[in-house]
Design an enzyme around this catalytic site. Structure first.
Site, PDB file in Angstrom:
ATOM      1  N   GLU A   1       0.872  -1.501  -0.134  1.00 10.53           N
ATOM      2  CA  GLU A   1       0.155  -0.240  -0.393  1.00 10.53           C
ATOM      3  C   GLU A   1       1.221   1.416  -0.069  1.00 10.53           C
ATOM      4  OE1 GLU A   1      -3.864   0.220   2.276  1.00 10.53           O
ATOM      5  OE2 GLU A   1      -2.732   2.159   3.561  1.00 10.53           O
TER       6      GLU A   1
ATOM      7  N   PHE B   1       0.622   5.885  -0.521  1.00 13.83           N
ATOM      8  CA  PHE B   1      -0.144   7.277  -0.399  1.00 13.83           C
ATOM      9  C   PHE B   1       0.381   8.211  -1.066  1.00 13.83           C
ATOM     10  CE2 PHE B   1       2.145   8.343   2.917  1.00 13.83           C
ATOM     11  CZ  PHE B   1       3.104   8.840   3.112  1.00 13.83           C
ATOM     12  N   PRO B   2      -0.339   9.166  -2.123  1.00 14.82           N
ATOM     13  CA  PRO B   2       0.271  10.060  -2.608  1.00 14.82           C
ATOM     14  C   PRO B   2       1.340  11.024  -1.431  1.00 14.82           C
ATOM     15  CG  PRO B   2      -2.287  10.168  -2.277  1.00 14.82           C
ATOM     16  CD  PRO B   2      -1.954   9.004  -2.220  1.00 14.82           C
TER      17      PRO B   2
ATOM     18  N   TRP C   1      -6.879   7.307   0.230  1.00 14.79           N
ATOM     19  CA  TRP C   1      -7.522   8.006  -0.296  1.00 14.79           C
ATOM     20  C   TRP C   1      -7.451   9.232   1.009  1.00 14.79           C
ATOM     21  CZ3 TRP C   1     -10.182   9.863  -4.702  1.00 14.79           C
ATOM     22  CH2 TRP C   1     -11.253  10.454  -5.062  1.00 14.79           C
TER      23      TRP C   1
ATOM     24  N   HIS D   1      -8.675   3.144  -3.243  1.00 11.46           N
ATOM     25  CA  HIS D   1      -9.353   3.296  -2.471  1.00 11.46           C
ATOM     26  C   HIS D   1     -10.660   4.719  -2.647  1.00 11.46           C
ATOM     27  CE1 HIS D   1      -5.862   1.804   1.495  1.00 11.46           C
ATOM     28  NE2 HIS D   1      -6.438   0.829   0.595  1.00 11.46           N
TER      29      HIS D   1
ATOM     30  N   ARG E   1     -15.052   3.328   4.959  1.00 11.23           N
ATOM     31  CA  ARG E   1     -16.125   4.795   5.349  1.00 11.23           C
ATOM     32  C   ARG E   1     -14.780   6.234   6.040  1.00 11.23           C
ATOM     33  NH1 ARG E   1     -18.030   5.352  11.919  1.00 11.23           N
ATOM     34  NH2 ARG E   1     -16.499   6.079  12.037  1.00 11.23           N
TER      35      ARG E   1
ATOM     36  N   TYR F   1     -11.489  -5.620  11.773  1.00 10.89           N
ATOM     37  CA  TYR F   1     -10.837  -5.512  12.386  1.00 10.89           C
ATOM     38  C   TYR F   1     -10.990  -6.462  13.346  1.00 10.89           C
ATOM     39  CZ  TYR F   1     -12.015  -0.870  10.380  1.00 10.89           C
ATOM     40  OH  TYR F   1     -12.987   0.063   9.691  1.00 10.89           O
TER      41      TYR F   1
ATOM     42  N   ASP G   1     -19.040  -6.827  15.703  1.00  5.62           N
ATOM     43  CA  ASP G   1     -18.396  -5.799  14.197  1.00  5.62           C
ATOM     44  C   ASP G   1     -18.660  -7.128  13.116  1.00  5.62           C
ATOM     45  OD1 ASP G   1     -17.276  -3.998  15.473  1.00  5.62           O
ATOM     46  OD2 ASP G   1     -15.244  -4.822  14.682  1.00  5.62           O
TER      47      ASP G   1
ATOM     48  N   GLN H   1      -7.189  -4.965   8.890  1.00  4.14           N
ATOM     49  CA  GLN H   1      -6.640  -3.290   9.967  1.00  4.14           C
ATOM     50  C   GLN H   1      -5.130  -4.405  10.434  1.00  4.14           C
ATOM     51  OE1 GLN H   1      -5.489  -0.798  10.792  1.00  4.14           O
ATOM     52  NE2 GLN H   1      -7.234   0.810  11.271  1.00  4.14           N
TER      53      GLN H   1
END
Length: 608
Positions: A21, A23-24, A54, A82, A112, A162, A180, A198
């Site tokens: 994964e 991230f920008p 995202w 994402h 979410r 999770y 959950d 997670q």
């Protein structure tokens, strides 16, 4: 490019896989350097797929799509984009999904995002229109249904789970995976194709959790791909923060191993590689049903994850058919031939190059936004953009309903004194070293200088010092005092006039509107190393840097957090109006005192 579930299903029996994964990055230099890093990791580690994060409320939409396109089209990697639904408009989601189709992306991880805020905001059309048009996405199940209804089976959709329970689950005091479970089942029934968990560090809890999913009475989770999420351990302080935010527990035996080396970042990384590798091997040995894969939250860092996947034999062999397909006149044949091998065990990550070769870097001492802005990992450590990481109820419990500037000052002062566990700009209490200057910080906040970052000056403290030490033994560390705070325009004008008469002080200041001013010494640059260390056999190391590009990047986020705080309250309330007005009129100021041998100078200057 194929769907994730199809790629998993097509794996040879018993062949494990991994995914990464990213991230920008927040700066253009970081983005360029990440691209080079991605090329290395794609070639050498060969992940089955990659994820692109995202930002909260779509804050990184443009950059996320840009990074996803690089991964999907340029590097030929199966890419999972994402999407967070809460506080994101339907217009942005529609545009993103259409762009994803154009790029060739077939996989979405539906999340979410920020906790839902007040009912008044939920009653506002999410696309910003005034005629009531637009669809609300309060929860992930709404987003999953929407994608399925609009795009059929074009997208492969993943959802989160999770292993130790969601931090906002059964009750504020308890996380409960059983509570959950019904929500996860409903997300799958709505159209989810795979599950990604997670992060966690307790292998036993994960093994129990996956068995729980497989034995769920409805049977909808019995054969669905479940990918456990792991985060390599980069530093002790980063680990403590990320586990607090995620609710992941640290088993006592793991914490003891890290406590023994917590002052030495190199040793923490080395032990961290051992710990995460052991977690993987324990899960593999449990013989859980289905193909066995692992997802790595890389934080855009490369070395640790590369040693882990190599050590645990997660790098797939480069089959001859694949080699023939990618080998060409523009490729480095020697490099590709080197990568033909299957994984080899790397017993000592500091004495071997590993799968990525000599070009790979450690990103020494990752330190959030006070690291090197050229690093692909520069910025917030979670990669999801600015967010309170709190529900509305939790935020109100902490900060009540501020309606005056004095109320805001009181909140900051209570945090300095340890009476509040968090403020919107910091999810944790004051660090041990900041407690040394706690009295000074309290005075500044009482006068309306609301501090969000600081450190005291130190001169040649031993690297093993319990409060200030870091790095290997036998070294000495130094710090310049600095402080960063919000203040009114009027206070800034007065302070600026005083700072201009002081020779050994530098500053940066900016407001939300874009007004910016900085002091740059004659012949100097707008970059300042404010922490450095000297160690036997090493060049001087500078883990903490304050520079113009990083300040400007952070400024945007710092002011956006005022908006996030305001969203906790109804938009017509006195609290919301106060916080929004503050965001529009205040300055963010960072001041550095270069005379580190005088630890009191900066505080006397600001307090008088």
């Amino acid at each position: 490019m194929d769907k994730v579930v199809n790629k998993i299903a097509a794996l040879p029996p018993g062949e494990p896989y991994h995914s990464l994964e990213f991230f920008p990055p927040k700066t253009s230099m970081g983005f360029q350097n990440l691209q080079a890093r991605l090329e290395r990791m794609a070639r050498a580690l060969r992940p089955l797929f990659v994820n692109v994060t995202w930002g909260a409320g779509g804050s990184t939409a443009t950059k996320s799509l840009q990074l996803a396109e690089i991964c999907q089209r340029q590097l030929g990697l199966t890419t999972v984009l994402h999407l967070t639904c809460t506080n994101t408009s339907q217009t942005v989601l529609d545009e993103t999904l259409e762009t994803a189709k154009e790029i060739g992306i077939r996989n979405i991880l539906a999340l979410r995002g920020d906790p839902p805020r007040s009912d008044d905001y939920h009653n506002t059309p999410c696309d910003g229109t005034s005629n009531g048009a637009g669809k609300e996405f309060g929860y992930v199940i709404d987003l999953v249904r929407y994608i399925r209804e609009k795009y059929g089976d074009y997208f492969c959709i993943g959802v989160a789970a999770y292993p130790e329970g969601h931090v906002e689950g059964a009750s504020p005091e308890k996380q409960d995976p059983l509570f959950d479970l019904s929500f996860l089942v409903e997300k799958v029934k709505a159209g989810a194709d795979f599950i990604m968990t997670q992060l966690f560090y307790d292998a036993d809890k994960y093994i129990w959790f996956e068995k729980l999913l497989r034995e769920e009475p409805s049977g909808v989770l019995s054969e669905l791909p479940v990918v456990p999420g792991l985060m390599p351990i980069q530093s002790y302080s980063m680990l403590k923060r990320i586990t607090k935010l995620s609710g992941a527990s640290l088993p006592a035996y793991i914490l003891r191993r890290l406590d023994d080396v917590k002052g030495d970042d190199e040793a923490v990384k080395r032990v961290g590689i051992d710990i995460v590798s052991e977690v993987i091997e324990k899960i593999k040995a449990a013989n859980l049903s289905g193909p066995r894969g692992f997802h790595f939250y890389t934080l855009n860092l490369e070395k640790a994850v590369s040693f882990i996947v190599e050590r645990t034999n997660l790098i797939p062999p480069l089959h001859e058919s694949v080699l023939e397909e990618i080998e060409g006149p523009d490729m480095n044949g020697a490099a590709l031939r080197r990568d033909r091998r299957t994984s080899s065990v790397t017993s000592d990550p500091h004495n071997r190059e590993g799968a990525l070769g000599r070009e790979a870097t450690w990103d020494d001492y990752p330190n959030g936004r006070f690291g090197d802005a050229r690093s692909p990992a520069f910025g917030e450590i979670d990669g999801y953009g600015p967010s309170l990481h709190l529900s509305q109820a939790q935020a109100i419990k902490l900060w009540s309903y501020p309606v005056t500037k004095q109320d805001v000052s009181d909140i900051f002062v209570q945090h300095i004194k340890g009476e509040l566990e968090a403020i919107p700009w910091s999810e944790q209490g004051l660090s041990v070293e900041s407690k040394v200057i706690a009295d000074h910080l309290a005075k500044l906040n009482q006068k309306g200088f609301w501090t969000v970052a600081s450190q005291p000056a130190i001169n040649g403290v031993n690297s093993t010092d319990e409060t200030f030490g870091w790095g290997p033994k036998g070294g000495f560390v130094f710090q310049k005092a600095f402080v960063e705070f919000f203040c009114s325009t009027e206070d800034w004008e007065v302070l600026k006039a005083r700072l201009e008469r002081v020779e050994d002080v530098s500053y940066y200041a900016a407001n939300k509107a874009g007004d910016y001013v900085a002091s740059v010494p004659p012949g100097g640059s707008a970059m300042h190393a404010v922490t450095w260390g000297v160690f036997p056999g090493k060049e001087i190391i500078t883990p903490t840097i304050i520079e113009e590009v990083s300040f400007k990047a952070w400024k945007e986020e710092a002011f956006s957090i005022w908006k996030e705080w305001a969203r906790v309250y109804p938009p017509t309330s006195a609290s919301s109006k106060l916080l929004m007005e503050t965001a529009e009129t205040y300055y963010l100021v960072n001041i550095i005192h270069h005379g580190y041998m005088d630890p009191e100078f900066l505080w006397k200057l600001l307090e008088t």
